[in-house]
Design a protein around this motif. Structure first.
Motif, PDB file in Angstrom:
ATOM      1  N   THR A 122       0.835  -1.203   0.000  1.00 40.06           N
ATOM      2  CA  THR A 122       0.000   0.000   0.000  1.00 40.06           C
ATOM      3  C   THR A 122       0.869   1.252   0.000  1.00 40.06           C
ATOM      4  O   THR A 122       0.614   2.203  -0.754  1.00 40.06           O
ATOM      5  CB  THR A 122      -0.928   0.014   1.234  1.00 40.06           C
ATOM      6  N   VAL A 123       1.896   1.271   0.829  1.00 42.27           N
ATOM      7  CA  VAL A 123       2.813   2.408   0.879  1.00 42.27           C
ATOM      8  C   VAL A 123       3.517   2.577  -0.463  1.00 42.27           C
ATOM      9  O   VAL A 123       3.675   3.690  -0.976  1.00 42.27           O
ATOM     10  CB  VAL A 123       3.841   2.235   2.010  1.00 42.27           C
ATOM     11  N   HIS A 124       3.939   1.445  -1.044  1.00 31.91           N
ATOM     12  CA  HIS A 124       4.583   1.468  -2.362  1.00 31.91           C
ATOM     13  C   HIS A 124       3.652   2.112  -3.380  1.00 31.91           C
ATOM     14  O   HIS A 124       4.062   3.003  -4.147  1.00 31.91           O
ATOM     15  CB  HIS A 124       4.925   0.034  -2.786  1.00 31.91           C
ATOM     16  N   LYS A 125       2.408   1.714  -3.375  1.00 37.68           N
ATOM     17  CA  LYS A 125       1.407   2.235  -4.318  1.00 37.68           C
ATOM     18  C   LYS A 125       1.222   3.733  -4.152  1.00 37.68           C
ATOM     19  O   LYS A 125       1.193   4.487  -5.140  1.00 37.68           O
ATOM     20  CB  LYS A 125       0.079   1.507  -4.098  1.00 37.68           C
ATOM     21  N   VAL A 126       1.102   4.187  -2.911  1.00 40.91           N
ATOM     22  CA  VAL A 126       0.861   5.609  -2.644  1.00 40.91           C
ATOM     23  C   VAL A 126       2.066   6.455  -3.068  1.00 40.91           C
ATOM     24  O   VAL A 126       1.905   7.488  -3.733  1.00 40.91           O
ATOM     25  CB  VAL A 126       0.554   5.836  -1.148  1.00 40.91           C
TER      26      VAL A 126
END
Length: 317
Positions: A122-126
């Protein structure tokens, strides 16, 4: 007849001139800060964890410092999400200071750490999306440079990672090699970024290169470096004119870049194009004995990086 004294303007005192100049300089300094854009990657990550990963934010375990910093606002955010408040509404609310601690720039890295413990993807995506949305700010490349500047990654590792993301024979790898040459010759990271801004390393500057660069940094766990760059880029400033000394220094650095590029071009004659990343080898002949010892050590590291990229070249080429 009465003679009227001359009304010619009297000379301004030195003190008054200094005061006037100080006022002008102060005013100029004040207007250099144009405005600050909203930059809340940590806040966005928490929202994605709740909406995409179905995580109840109120049950998230926080460290003591994290609890003191933003536990109440995370609980408030969770309450609104459970009520069905939409993401665009939440973004409006944070602009209006509804979640003060979740909006503060200095808390974004900490919030990203919390989110990363719950869902790295999720952090990677954001962060990748933030880099894509701000591709003209060169978030990805600046984050790579920041990890090198902070000593979190070596130049050799950055070259290997660039080869992995773009391909061993790609133009970004050759330009990253030139960056390695410059850093080895004592050029500062900020000076490298000035070269990039000037368009002298065009393949590192392109918008489409920023997402792969960002992925490189996120995958190595350096989310704090990306957050630093994002927050800094959201503060828009009018840059002051360069001093004569700075202009002279950049002229010198540009000449060094020409030399770096010329040496990497010469290395293209070797069987494997990716050996162009060993841009410092040819400079050893003109170095002093002491310099040779230092440069040889760095060159051995670069050679090791290239041996790895050669393997990728055989595998994917």
């Amino acid at each position: 007849m009465t003679v009227t004294p001359s009304t010619a303007p009297q000379p301004i005192s030195t003190q008054a001139q200094a005061s006037e100049e100080e006022t002008r300089v102060t005013h100029k300094a004040e207007v250099t800060q144009v405005h600050t854009e909203l930059c809340v990657p940590g806040f966005k990550s928490l929202i994605h964890l709740a909406t995409d990963n179905q995580i109840d934010l109120e049950t998230v375990e926080l460290k003591p410092v994290e609890k003191a910093s933003f536990a109440k606002d995370i609980a408030k955010l969770s309450f609104h999400l459970k009520k069905g408040v939409q993401v665009n509404e939440l973004m409006t609310m944070i602009k209006e200071n509804e979640f003060v601690s979740l909006k503060q720039p200095q808390n974004q890295a900490k919030l990203l750490e919390v989110a990363d413990r719950l869902g790295h993807a999720t952090v990677h995506k954001v962060l990748v999306q933030e880099a894509a949305d701000r591709c003209d700010d060169k978030i990805g490349l600046k984050s790579v440079i920041r990890t090198i500047q902070r000593g979190k990654e070596s130049m050799e590792q950055a070259i290997m990672d660039t080869a992995r993301e773009f391909g061993p024979s790609s133009e970004p790898v050759k330009e990253m090699a030139a960056v390695g040459y410059l850093l080895q010759e004592g050029v500062k990271c900020d000076e490298v970024l000035t070269l990039v801004e000037s368009g002298l390393l065009p393949n590192l500057k392109t918008p489409q290169a920023q997402v792969p660069f960002t992925s490189m940094v996120v995958d190595k766990g350096h989310i704090g470096s990306i957050c630093e760059v994002l927050v800094e880029e959201c503060v828009k400033e009018v840059r002051r004119p360069k001093t004569k000394a700075e202009v002279a220094r950049m002229t010198e650095v540009k000449e060094m870049l020409k030399k770096a590029k010329a040496e990497t071009v010469d290395v293209k004659k070797l069987p494997k194009v990716d050996k162009a990343t060993i841009s410092s080898v040819e400079s050893l002949e003109s170095a002093t004995e002491t310099q040779v010892e230092v440069k040889a050590k760095k060159t051995r590291k670069i050679r090791k990086a290239i041996e790895t990229t050669e393997g990728w070249h055989r595998e994917f080429g």
